[in-house]
Motif scaffolding. Sequence first.
Motif, mmCIF file in Angstrom:
data_model
loop_
_atom_site.group_PDB
_atom_site.id
_atom_site.type_symbol
_atom_site.label_atom_id
_atom_site.label_comp_id
_atom_site.label_asym_id
_atom_site.label_seq_id
_atom_site.Cartn_x
_atom_site.Cartn_y
_atom_site.Cartn_z
ATOM 1 N N VAL A 77 2.694 109.573 -20.974
ATOM 2 C CA VAL A 77 3.554 108.499 -21.457
ATOM 3 C C VAL A 77 4.993 108.849 -21.094
ATOM 4 C CG1 VAL A 77 4.371 107.219 -23.469
ATOM 5 C CG2 VAL A 77 1.981 107.979 -23.358
ATOM 6 N N ALA A 78 5.713 107.915 -20.473
ATOM 7 C CA ALA A 78 7.085 108.156 -20.031
ATOM 8 C C ALA A 78 8.079 107.473 -20.959
ATOM 9 C CB ALA A 78 7.281 107.642 -18.601
ATOM 10 N N THR A 79 9.177 108.174 -21.265
ATOM 11 C CA THR A 79 10.233 107.624 -22.100
ATOM 12 C C THR A 79 11.526 108.354 -21.786
ATOM 13 O OG1 THR A 79 10.860 107.071 -24.395
ATOM 14 C CG2 THR A 79 9.821 109.210 -24.026
ATOM 15 N N SER A 80 12.604 107.935 -22.424
ATOM 16 C CA SER A 80 13.894 108.585 -22.232
ATOM 17 C C SER A 80 14.057 109.730 -23.232
ATOM 18 C CB SER A 80 15.040 107.585 -22.414
ATOM 19 O OG SER A 80 14.941 106.530 -21.486
ATOM 20 N N LEU A 81 14.702 110.792 -22.782
ATOM 21 C CA LEU A 81 14.984 111.925 -23.662
ATOM 22 C C LEU A 81 16.037 111.511 -24.682
ATOM 23 C CD1 LEU A 81 14.520 114.933 -24.276
ATOM 24 C CD2 LEU A 81 16.377 115.452 -22.676
ATOM 25 N N GLY A 82 15.630 111.452 -25.940
ATOM 26 C CA GLY A 82 16.523 110.992 -26.996
ATOM 27 C C GLY A 82 16.253 109.576 -27.450
ATOM 28 N N ALA A 83 15.249 108.911 -26.861
ATOM 29 C CA ALA A 83 14.927 107.539 -27.262
ATOM 30 C C ALA A 83 14.221 107.535 -28.620
ATOM 31 C CB ALA A 83 14.058 106.873 -26.205
ATOM 32 N N TYR A 84 13.901 106.349 -29.096
ATOM 33 C CA TYR A 84 13.330 106.141 -30.435
ATOM 34 C C TYR A 84 12.197 107.118 -30.721
ATOM 35 C CZ TYR A 84 11.500 103.499 -34.421
ATOM 36 O OH TYR A 84 11.071 103.114 -35.662
ATOM 37 N N PRO A 85 12.366 108.012 -31.704
ATOM 38 C CA PRO A 85 11.397 109.097 -31.880
ATOM 39 C C PRO A 85 10.072 108.694 -32.507
ATOM 40 C CG PRO A 85 13.115 109.244 -33.546
ATOM 41 C CD PRO A 85 13.528 108.147 -32.606
ATOM 42 N N ALA A 92 2.045 111.681 -29.773
ATOM 43 C CA ALA A 92 1.574 113.017 -30.133
ATOM 44 C C ALA A 92 0.285 112.948 -30.950
ATOM 45 C CB ALA A 92 2.658 113.762 -30.914
ATOM 46 N N SER A 93 0.193 111.973 -31.856
ATOM 47 C CA SER A 93 -1.002 111.875 -32.700
ATOM 48 C C SER A 93 -2.243 111.525 -31.898
ATOM 49 C CB SER A 93 -0.785 110.822 -33.798
ATOM 50 O OG SER A 93 -0.776 109.514 -33.257
ATOM 51 N N ALA A 94 -2.055 110.864 -30.748
ATOM 52 C CA ALA A 94 -3.184 110.495 -29.897
ATOM 53 C C ALA A 94 -3.503 111.555 -28.855
ATOM 54 C CB ALA A 94 -2.898 109.164 -29.204
ATOM 55 N N GLY A 95 -2.729 112.627 -28.842
ATOM 56 C CA GLY A 95 -2.962 113.675 -27.856
ATOM 57 C C GLY A 95 -2.380 113.366 -26.496
ATOM 58 N N GLY A 96 -1.470 112.388 -26.434
ATOM 59 C CA GLY A 96 -0.845 112.038 -25.163
ATOM 60 C C GLY A 96 0.180 113.069 -24.737
ATOM 61 N N LYS A 97 0.484 113.065 -23.453
ATOM 62 C CA LYS A 97 1.481 113.970 -22.887
ATOM 63 C C LYS A 97 2.755 113.188 -22.648
ATOM 64 C CE LYS A 97 2.597 116.677 -18.757
ATOM 65 N NZ LYS A 97 2.151 117.015 -17.367
ATOM 66 N N LEU A 98 3.823 113.540 -23.361
ATOM 67 C CA LEU A 98 5.086 112.829 -23.258
ATOM 68 C C LEU A 98 5.958 113.468 -22.183
ATOM 69 C CD1 LEU A 98 6.234 110.438 -25.015
ATOM 70 C CD2 LEU A 98 7.666 112.156 -26.114
ATOM 71 N N VAL A 99 6.434 112.664 -21.234
ATOM 72 C CA VAL A 99 7.373 113.132 -20.221
ATOM 73 C C VAL A 99 8.649 112.304 -20.344
ATOM 74 C CG1 VAL A 99 5.595 113.964 -18.649
ATOM 75 C CG2 VAL A 99 6.399 111.609 -18.445
ATOM 76 N N THR A 100 9.800 112.926 -20.089
ATOM 77 C CA THR A 100 11.073 112.264 -20.353
ATOM 78 C C THR A 100 12.039 112.413 -19.186
ATOM 79 O OG1 THR A 100 12.023 114.242 -21.407
ATOM 80 C CG2 THR A 100 10.853 112.683 -22.832
ATOM 81 N N THR A 101 13.003 111.500 -19.160
ATOM 82 C CA THR A 101 14.131 111.584 -18.233
ATOM 83 C C THR A 101 15.391 111.356 -19.053
ATOM 84 O OG1 THR A 101 15.020 110.767 -16.129
ATOM 85 C CG2 THR A 101 14.115 109.125 -17.630
ATOM 86 N N LEU A 116 9.797 108.379 -12.743
ATOM 87 C CA LEU A 116 9.028 109.318 -13.566
ATOM 88 C C LEU A 116 7.613 108.798 -13.809
ATOM 89 C CD1 LEU A 116 9.038 111.898 -15.366
ATOM 90 C CD2 LEU A 116 9.834 110.419 -17.243
ATOM 91 N N ALA A 117 7.501 107.515 -14.140
ATOM 92 C CA ALA A 117 6.183 106.935 -14.400
ATOM 93 C C ALA A 117 5.300 107.009 -13.161
ATOM 94 C CB ALA A 117 6.328 105.484 -14.861
ATOM 95 N N ARG A 118 5.877 106.761 -11.997
ATOM 96 C CA ARG A 118 5.105 106.841 -10.750
ATOM 97 C C ARG A 118 4.692 108.278 -10.453
ATOM 98 N NH1 ARG A 118 4.938 102.449 -7.483
ATOM 99 N NH2 ARG A 118 6.297 100.661 -7.995
ATOM 100 N N ALA A 119 5.627 109.206 -10.593
ATOM 101 C CA ALA A 119 5.346 110.599 -10.260
ATOM 102 C C ALA A 119 4.296 111.210 -11.174
ATOM 103 C CB ALA A 119 6.631 111.423 -10.324
#
Length: 218
Positions: A77-85, A92-101, A116-119
């Motif tokens: 899952v892609a999001t911004s570093l510091g975005a809505y927590p 995290a509860s679903a076991g997803g891997k969070l990546v940020t920019t 980021l989402a493409r990579a």
Amino acid sequence: ARIGANESVFGPSPQAIAAMQAAAADSWKYGDPENLDLKSAIAEQLGVQPENIACGGGIDGLLGLVVRLFIEPGNVVATSLGAYPTFNFHVASAGGKLVTTPYLDDKENPAALVALARAENAKLLYFANPDNPMGSVWPAEAVNRLIDAVPDTCMLLLDEAYVEFAPDGTAPNFDTSRKNLLRFRTFSKAHGMAGIRVGYCTGHSDVISAFDKIRNHF
């Protein structure tokens, strides 16, 4: 008032309060599990169809349902570093891997998010406009470029909780033909009804109908 929660101390309009008082007499009944009246009213206002709308317990509740629908352990899952927590907590509860920019000039960076989402082959991409917590705004043209650039295999989650406060020309026109776009709005902020917990999202009818598999029908 908790400043960080952005609650409106003005509260709901007098008309909304009167409607809630009148409805209290019917609280012995379960609510309509299809939210027919609410979805019909929202659809008329937005110029979409009721089947393009899902209602839930604020945007937070709907984001939790989206993560349940799309994310399995290990999915990115892609999001911004510091975005809505709170969204991150659902991932995290679903076991997803969070990546940020990171932010760029105190704003979310749409181009970097798409890259980021493409990579990372992300299943979900979260983008808020206006942004929470920075309050920065991208115009509709930039949001449309983001929508067009997101891969078909990635669901774009466009959080518009604060869009009623934004300048004209911030929100793109509604296009419910895309199967990889969900737009989220709420009665919590501009309408001063945070405690009532009413949010909604719009999207393609096939995606919206999937909420029925997992949502609380009351």
